[in-house]
Structures are given as structure tokens and as C-alpha cells.
Design an enzyme around this catalytic site. Sequence first.
Site, PDB file in Angstrom:
ATOM      1  N   LYS A 105       0.867  -0.999   0.018  1.00  0.00           N
ATOM      2  CA  LYS A 105      -0.400   0.466   0.112  1.00  0.00           C
ATOM      3  C   LYS A 105       0.988   1.109   0.347  1.00  0.00           C
ATOM      4  O   LYS A 105       2.211   1.402   0.684  1.00  0.00           O
ATOM      5  CB  LYS A 105      -1.078  -0.016   0.995  1.00  0.00           C
ATOM      6  CG  LYS A 105      -0.328  -0.268   2.608  1.00  0.00           C
ATOM      7  CD  LYS A 105       0.536   0.468   2.912  1.00  0.00           C
ATOM      8  CE  LYS A 105       0.538   1.589   3.788  1.00  0.00           C
ATOM      9  NZ  LYS A 105       1.837   2.175   4.249  1.00  0.00           N
TER      10      LYS A 105
ATOM     11  N   TYR B 285      -4.891   4.201   6.224  1.00  0.00           N
ATOM     12  CA  TYR B 285      -5.238   3.391   7.131  1.00  0.00           C
ATOM     13  C   TYR B 285      -6.513   3.607   7.427  1.00  0.00           C
ATOM     14  O   TYR B 285      -7.436   2.529   8.077  1.00  0.00           O
ATOM     15  CB  TYR B 285      -4.617   2.952   8.058  1.00  0.00           C
ATOM     16  CG  TYR B 285      -3.038   2.251   7.911  1.00  0.00           C
ATOM     17  CD1 TYR B 285      -3.504   0.268   8.060  1.00  0.00           C
ATOM     18  CD2 TYR B 285      -1.402   2.440   7.839  1.00  0.00           C
ATOM     19  CE1 TYR B 285      -1.855   0.054   7.310  1.00  0.00           C
ATOM     20  CE2 TYR B 285      -0.792   1.684   7.042  1.00  0.00           C
ATOM     21  CZ  TYR B 285      -0.894   0.638   7.095  1.00  0.00           C
ATOM     22  OH  TYR B 285       0.176   0.077   7.100  1.00  0.00           O
TER      23      TYR B 285
HETATM   24  P1  NAD Z   1      12.045   1.644   2.655  1.00  0.00           P
HETATM   25  O1  NAD Z   1      13.246   2.863   2.419  1.00  0.00           O
HETATM   26  O2  NAD Z   1      12.422   0.917   3.941  1.00  0.00           O
HETATM   27  O3  NAD Z   1      12.467   0.284   1.544  1.00  0.00           O
HETATM   28  C1  NAD Z   1      12.052   0.462   0.853  1.00  0.00           C
HETATM   29  C2  NAD Z   1      13.163  -0.871  -0.580  1.00  0.00           C
HETATM   30  O4  NAD Z   1      13.208  -0.032  -1.942  1.00  0.00           O
HETATM   31  C3  NAD Z   1      14.820   0.115  -0.213  1.00  0.00           C
HETATM   32  O5  NAD Z   1      15.387  -1.250  -0.009  1.00  0.00           O
HETATM   33  C4  NAD Z   1      14.948   0.294  -1.162  1.00  0.00           C
HETATM   34  O6  NAD Z   1      16.459   0.215  -1.599  1.00  0.00           O
HETATM   35  C5  NAD Z   1      14.164   0.335  -2.392  1.00  0.00           C
HETATM   36  N1  NAD Z   1      14.176   0.773  -3.457  1.00  0.00           N
HETATM   37  C6  NAD Z   1      14.122   0.393  -4.773  1.00  0.00           C
HETATM   38  N2  NAD Z   1      14.165   1.423  -6.180  1.00  0.00           N
HETATM   39  C7  NAD Z   1      14.680   1.978  -4.843  1.00  0.00           C
HETATM   40  C8  NAD Z   1      14.614   3.764  -5.394  1.00  0.00           C
HETATM   41  N3  NAD Z   1      14.896   4.636  -6.505  1.00  0.00           N
HETATM   42  N4  NAD Z   1      14.016   5.029  -4.323  1.00  0.00           N
HETATM   43  C9  NAD Z   1      14.328   4.625  -2.555  1.00  0.00           C
HETATM   44  N5  NAD Z   1      14.457   3.578  -2.677  1.00  0.00           N
HETATM   45  C10 NAD Z   1      14.578   2.152  -3.846  1.00  0.00           C
HETATM   46  O7  NAD Z   1      10.269   1.581   3.050  1.00  0.00           O
HETATM   47  P2  NAD Z   1       9.911   0.816   3.675  1.00  0.00           P
HETATM   48  O8  NAD Z   1       9.329   1.066   4.807  1.00  0.00           O
HETATM   49  O9  NAD Z   1      10.705  -1.124   3.749  1.00  0.00           O
HETATM   50  O10 NAD Z   1       8.566   1.077   2.566  1.00  0.00           O
HETATM   51  C11 NAD Z   1       8.123   0.410   1.370  1.00  0.00           C
HETATM   52  C12 NAD Z   1       6.701   0.197   1.150  1.00  0.00           C
HETATM   53  O11 NAD Z   1       6.368  -0.459   2.009  1.00  0.00           O
HETATM   54  C13 NAD Z   1       5.839   1.444   0.713  1.00  0.00           C
HETATM   55  O12 NAD Z   1       5.260   1.776  -0.402  1.00  0.00           O
HETATM   56  C14 NAD Z   1       5.504   1.606   2.009  1.00  0.00           C
HETATM   57  O13 NAD Z   1       4.414   2.397   1.458  1.00  0.00           O
HETATM   58  C15 NAD Z   1       5.104  -0.340   2.443  1.00  0.00           C
HETATM   59  N6  NAD Z   1       5.233  -0.595   3.704  1.00  0.00           N
HETATM   60  C16 NAD Z   1       3.799  -0.608   4.229  1.00  0.00           C
HETATM   61  C17 NAD Z   1       3.684  -1.096   5.752  1.00  0.00           C
HETATM   62  C18 NAD Z   1       2.423  -2.128   6.219  1.00  0.00           C
HETATM   63  O14 NAD Z   1       1.974  -2.233   6.937  1.00  0.00           O
HETATM   64  N7  NAD Z   1       2.033  -3.139   4.739  1.00  0.00           N
HETATM   65  C19 NAD Z   1       4.562  -1.086   6.084  1.00  0.00           C
HETATM   66  C20 NAD Z   1       5.578  -0.063   5.704  1.00  0.00           C
HETATM   67  C21 NAD Z   1       5.924  -0.188   4.759  1.00  0.00           C
END
Ligand code: NAD
Length: 373
Positions: A139, A224
Site C-alpha cells: 500500500k 489506513y
Molecule cells: P524502505 O525505505 O525501508 O525500503 C524501500 C526499499 O526499496 C529499499 O530496499 C530501497 O533500496 C528500495 N528501492 C528501490 N528503488 C528505490 C529508489 N529509487 N529509491 C529508494 N529506494 C528504492 O521502505 P519501507 O518502509 O520498506 O516501505 C516500502 C513500501 O512498503 C512502501 O510502499 C510502504 O508504504 C510499504 N509499507 C507497508 C507497510 C505495511 O504495514 N503494510 C509497512 C511499511 C511500509
Amino acid sequence: MNSRRNFLQKLTGSLVALPLLSKQDYLKSFEDLNDEPYDGPLLRVAIMGLGSYGTRVAEAMKDCTKAKLVGVISGTPSKITAWQAKYNLAEKNCYNYENYDNIKNNPDIDVVYIITPNALHKDAAIRVARAGKHVICEKPMSINAKDGEEMIAACKKANVKLLVGYRMHFEAKTLEIIRMRKDGEFGRILFFQGLSGFRIGDPKQWRLNKELAGGGAMMDIGIYSINGARYMTGEEPIWVTAQETKTDKEKFKEGVDETIQFQLGFPGGAVASCLSTYSMNNLDRFFLNGEKGFAEMQPSTGYGPIKGKTHKGELTHPHVTHQTVQMDEMAGIILEGQQPIVPVDGEEGLKDLKIMDAIYEAIKRGKKVNLSL
Ligand code: NAD
């Protein structure tokens, strides 16, 4: 055969007091319900984006019965090496962002779970679909309804499923409140309140970069309350009003919302009043009020344990790691065509995006925006 599902239904259908279950107890309960260990099909998953949430999903999948992490897609070679060792992944199941279209030639991967920054979801989903693999997307499914529609069309054309990582749609206390509402235990629904927010840190992170996040708190956490308003009331909103406040224009630049209050009107007469913010902690609360009773959840959407009570008393369903349940249930949806109690498909993701578009539109115009979902 469907004992995993039966277990979830037992959890959600009962108010019997149960302690918090450890992962082992959860698995044991599952085995107790199932005379024989699971020997059905396994959903073989590759995770794209090995960041903080990708890591959480991978760890949770260690306890899955029907889903297994078998591959990764990452732009960081050192992460791929580390994940290969940690999760015993075959070299041939590991891809980077340049070569992952080749996944179409890999019969050992069924689905790609996209866990990258929001604005990258659309293109990735379309490429995965074209490679003939099912898509699970975090999401928000994308950063606006138009992109969401393109994703749905691409998956339809490729004849693959598109699911959104709505883990709360499988959470036991949430499902119990939905059951009570469906059974009329709250009477006619009159009001929902959703408070979703946290105080965001590092100003340089992608969540505060419009190009990668698509917006601000609304995309990340406000969603949410949007989604919750829909599954808690059981209706689709027909109008939206919204107001934005910004206290720090340096940190929250143009197009990155800090705080938005929004209201949704439902056809049955209920109203939702919600807050989405990146400026306040301790904001994770749902409240549903009907003519005959109420439900209250706080925390309502965090990683848990979720806490909830209704006019009938406290909800005591055990906590199970959300992502473990989600991935097992999604395996059932993708491999066996099971229908979840609350949908998690692309159309469901699209409804939230349409509401989000309408919220931004209502702020821009300073007017009520009508919706037809
Ligand atoms: P994060 O920054 O921890 O991880 C993002 C990942 O994407 C990293 O490994 C990064 O290297 C990679 N990536 C690939 N291309 C990239 C670019 N061009 N720029 C930056 N990073 C890039 O973020 P996250 O917290 O893991 O969030 C990722 C997704 O998951 C988001 O869409 C977020 O909304 C979603 N999320 C959902 C929940 C949930 O409970 N459902 C919780 C947290 C995050």
C-alpha cells in the site's frame, strides 16, 4: 484441506479468551486443527525491495505454511548475497532492476511482492505482470487512481492476480468487529473515527520526497483510516471533504502533506471523521459507533498486538504476526481461488486511491467532492 482458513475463521468467530500465542503455539494450533501436516501447493514468492518492510515480511514468512520466500529483486548486490545466505535462496531466483523481466523464464517463482517506495509500484507491477507472474503490491497500490487503473489493466491482460498488502484484512480482532457489524450487533452505523499518524524523522527519507512517495502522510499512514472507514462501516463513501494544515514547509515541501483532516459521507447516513499526520505520535485509533453499540481499537493498525473492545466487552483473540497470516491467506487466494472476507485485490486498492485523489481535490478546491466507487 482448508484448515488454515478454518483456523482463521475459528479465531475470528469466537470471543473465547485465549492468551497471546507464540509462533510455535500458533503453528501447533494449526496442526491440531489439521490432522495431517499441510501438503498442498506452496506459493513461491520473490520480494522486490529489501528495505525495512521487505525484511519484516521475509521474517514473517518463515512461519508460513502455504507461502515461501524463494527469490529477491534488488538493486544492491550486497543485500542479495546476504539474503541468499539468510533465506537459502537459489542464485537463479535473484534479480536486479535491470534484468528482472527474465523472471518470465523462471518456473520456480509464482509471485513478486513489490515493497519499494510508492511511486515505483506502478511500473514494477506492470513489468511483473508482463513477465507472467502474479503481483502483490504494498500500500498504497500506486500514487493515484489513473496509475492504479493501468496496473489493474496490465494484470488483467496478462491474466495474473493483483493483490494489495492489506494485512489488517486478515487480522482477527478486526474481522470480529466486521462480523459483528455484518450481524447487526452495532445496529445502523452512524459514525467512524480514524486517527492515523506518527512523527516522522529524517527529512531526507523517500517518504518526504514527492517523486518517490507521491504525497505525504496520506499516502503512507492516512490510507489506513481511509481503508478502515470502508471496512468498518461496510460502505463506500459518496462524498469527501478535507482540510490541510502544514506547520513545517521546509520539511513538508510542496505536494508532501503533513496533516490532513478529512470527512467521508456514506450512503446509509454514517459519517467518518479522520486525521492523517506525520507530526504526532500515539495516533492509531479506530472508533465505530452504531445505534446499538460501538467498537474501539487502539492500536488499530500497527503491527500488533491490536487492542479492541466493543459494547459487549474486550476482544481477546490471540495475536499472530500479521504478515504470516496475510501471506498464508494470499497463497490461498492466488493458488486456490479463495475469497477473503475483506477484499485485497486491485479493485480494493483502486477504491482507496480514488478516495485519496478526492481528498487532495477537496483540499485544492476547498469544496465537497462527490464520489462514485
Ligand atoms: P524502505 O525505505 O525501508 O525500503 C524501500 C526499499 O526499496 C529499499 O530496499 C530501497 O533500496 C528500495 N528501492 C528501490 N528503488 C528505490 C529508489 N529509487 N529509491 C529508494 N529506494 C528504492 O521502505 P519501507 O518502509 O520498506 O516501505 C516500502 C513500501 O512498503 C512502501 O510502499 C510502504 O508504504 C510499504 N509499507 C507497508 C507497510 C505495511 O504495514 N503494510 C509497512 C511499511 C511500509
